[in-house]
Design a protein around this motif. Structure first.
Motif, mmCIF file in Angstrom:
data_model
loop_
_atom_site.group_PDB
_atom_site.id
_atom_site.type_symbol
_atom_site.label_atom_id
_atom_site.label_comp_id
_atom_site.label_asym_id
_atom_site.label_seq_id
_atom_site.Cartn_x
_atom_site.Cartn_y
_atom_site.Cartn_z
ATOM 1 N N ASP A 31 0.960 -1.195 -0.059
ATOM 2 C CA ASP A 31 -0.029 -0.072 0.004
ATOM 3 C C ASP A 31 0.926 1.354 -0.080
ATOM 4 N N PRO A 32 0.392 2.443 -0.623
ATOM 5 C CA PRO A 32 1.184 3.594 -0.649
ATOM 6 C C PRO A 32 1.669 4.028 0.763
ATOM 7 N N HIS A 33 0.743 4.067 1.744
ATOM 8 C CA HIS A 33 1.258 4.431 3.244
ATOM 9 C C HIS A 33 2.410 3.424 3.679
ATOM 10 N N GLU A 34 2.362 2.285 3.438
ATOM 11 C CA GLU A 34 3.562 1.491 3.831
ATOM 12 C C GLU A 34 4.798 1.701 2.864
ATOM 13 N N GLN A 35 4.514 1.887 1.760
ATOM 14 C CA GLN A 35 5.568 2.384 0.837
ATOM 15 C C GLN A 35 6.509 3.488 1.115
ATOM 16 N N GLN A 36 5.608 4.553 1.758
ATOM 17 C CA GLN A 36 5.920 6.090 2.358
ATOM 18 C C GLN A 36 6.699 5.617 3.674
ATOM 19 N N TYR A 37 6.342 4.853 4.472
ATOM 20 C CA TYR A 37 6.896 4.604 5.665
ATOM 21 C C TYR A 37 8.465 4.041 5.415
ATOM 22 N N PHE A 38 8.310 3.063 4.323
ATOM 23 C CA PHE A 38 9.564 2.370 4.343
ATOM 24 C C PHE A 38 10.711 3.218 3.525
ATOM 25 N N ASN A 39 10.277 4.155 2.758
ATOM 26 C CA ASN A 39 10.928 5.091 2.220
ATOM 27 C C ASN A 39 11.530 6.054 3.334
ATOM 28 N N LEU A 40 10.752 6.550 4.193
ATOM 29 C CA LEU A 40 11.339 7.214 5.404
ATOM 30 C C LEU A 40 12.321 6.353 6.243
ATOM 31 N N LEU A 41 11.881 5.145 6.494
ATOM 32 C CA LEU A 41 12.957 4.247 7.485
ATOM 33 C C LEU A 41 14.271 4.445 6.446
ATOM 34 N N LEU A 42 14.119 3.998 5.175
ATOM 35 C CA LEU A 42 15.380 3.891 4.411
ATOM 36 C C LEU A 42 16.158 5.251 4.512
ATOM 37 N N MET A 43 15.436 6.589 4.252
ATOM 38 C CA MET A 43 15.987 7.800 4.210
ATOM 39 C C MET A 43 16.804 7.927 5.564
ATOM 40 N N MET A 44 15.914 7.451 6.703
ATOM 41 C CA MET A 44 16.822 7.808 8.071
ATOM 42 C C MET A 44 17.993 6.716 8.247
ATOM 43 N N ALA A 45 17.986 5.818 7.591
ATOM 44 C CA ALA A 45 18.967 4.814 7.781
ATOM 45 C C ALA A 45 20.106 5.378 7.299
ATOM 46 N N VAL A 46 20.018 5.929 5.920
ATOM 47 C CA VAL A 46 21.141 6.173 5.094
ATOM 48 C C VAL A 46 21.756 7.575 5.628
ATOM 49 N N GLU A 47 21.071 8.389 6.227
ATOM 50 C CA GLU A 47 21.304 9.771 6.917
ATOM 51 C C GLU A 47 22.259 9.074 8.072
ATOM 52 N N ARG A 48 21.880 8.088 9.007
ATOM 53 C CA ARG A 48 22.415 7.758 10.243
ATOM 54 C C ARG A 48 23.589 7.150 9.728
ATOM 55 N N PHE A 49 23.775 6.331 8.942
ATOM 56 C CA PHE A 49 24.658 5.428 8.456
ATOM 57 C C PHE A 49 25.880 6.295 7.666
ATOM 58 N N SER A 50 25.618 7.234 6.902
ATOM 59 C CA SER A 50 26.568 8.104 6.152
ATOM 60 C C SER A 50 27.193 8.912 7.298
ATOM 61 N N GLU A 51 26.463 9.415 8.251
ATOM 62 C CA GLU A 51 27.128 10.572 9.254
ATOM 63 C C GLU A 51 28.098 9.472 10.028
ATOM 64 N N ARG A 52 27.852 8.368 10.358
ATOM 65 C CA ARG A 52 28.619 7.379 11.222
ATOM 66 C C ARG A 52 30.069 7.111 10.623
ATOM 67 N N ILE A 53 29.748 6.661 9.048
ATOM 68 C CA ILE A 53 30.887 6.368 8.551
ATOM 69 C C ILE A 53 31.883 7.423 8.150
ATOM 70 N N ILE A 54 31.264 8.539 7.767
ATOM 71 C CA ILE A 54 32.165 9.751 7.644
ATOM 72 C C ILE A 54 32.950 10.247 8.799
ATOM 73 N N GLN A 55 32.247 10.078 9.892
ATOM 74 C CA GLN A 55 33.216 10.292 11.131
ATOM 75 C C GLN A 55 34.118 9.277 11.343
ATOM 76 N N ARG A 56 33.953 8.162 11.387
ATOM 77 C CA ARG A 56 34.881 7.086 11.463
ATOM 78 C C ARG A 56 36.037 6.854 10.611
ATOM 79 N N ASN A 57 35.545 7.659 9.388
ATOM 80 C CA ASN A 57 36.607 7.217 8.297
ATOM 81 C C ASN A 57 37.235 8.755 7.918
ATOM 82 N N GLN A 58 36.793 9.708 8.727
ATOM 83 C CA GLN A 58 37.630 11.055 8.815
ATOM 84 C C GLN A 58 37.377 11.646 7.386
ATOM 85 N N GLY A 59 36.318 11.783 6.941
ATOM 86 C CA GLY A 59 35.680 12.559 5.787
ATOM 87 C C GLY A 59 34.900 11.753 4.724
ATOM 88 N N THR A 60 34.219 12.279 3.917
ATOM 89 C CA THR A 60 33.385 11.709 2.805
ATOM 90 C C THR A 60 34.181 10.933 2.043
#
Length: 125
Positions: free
Chosen positions: A2-31
């Motif tokens: 359903d569209p609302h489930e797809q929207q929820y999944f997309n938000l979860l994915l966006m949140m995961a990408v944001e959190r993950f990228s922040e962590r690995i940028i910090q751990r690896n000293q840069g993008t």
């Protein structure tokens, strides 16, 4: 899905990408270093993709059969990782969880690479 489930999944994915990228940028000293490490050894030192996905599934309450089915439904058209093998007797729920985590990890890696490339293209370090 359903569209609302797809929207929820997309938000979860966006949140995961944001959190993950922040962590690995910090751990690896840069993008640039983070992108290189993510591409060369996503499960290695300073990236730890699988550990992040395990923690993210726990935090988002997806570490159960229903959560795994939700993820798999959203990723129904994705190919299963070639390294996915089962060598010991496990429950159907455990198989669902492993398939969901591996599928999500592959998508997370790809989307994080895209995000890091965009950061570099638009003046990130």
């Amino acid at each position: 899905m359903d569209p609302h489930e797809q929207q929820y999944f997309n938000l979860l994915l966006m949140m995961a990408v944001e959190r993950f990228s922040e962590r690995i940028i910090q751990r690896n000293q840069g993008t640039q270093n983070a992108l290189h490490q993510l591409r060369t050894n996503p499960r290695g030192e300073g990236v730890w993709l699988n550990e992040f996905v395990d923690a993210f599934f726990r935090d988002a309450l997806l570490d159960n059969a229903a959560g795994s089915c939700f993820i798999l439904q959203a990723l129904a058209n994705q190919r299963i990782n070639d390294s996915f093998r089962i060598f010991e007797p496990v429950t159907v729920g455990e198989v669902l969880q492993e398939m969901a985590k591996q599928s999500f990890a592959t998508l997370l890696q790809n989307k994080t690479e895209e995000a890091l490339e965009q950061t570099l293209a638009f003046g990130g370090d």
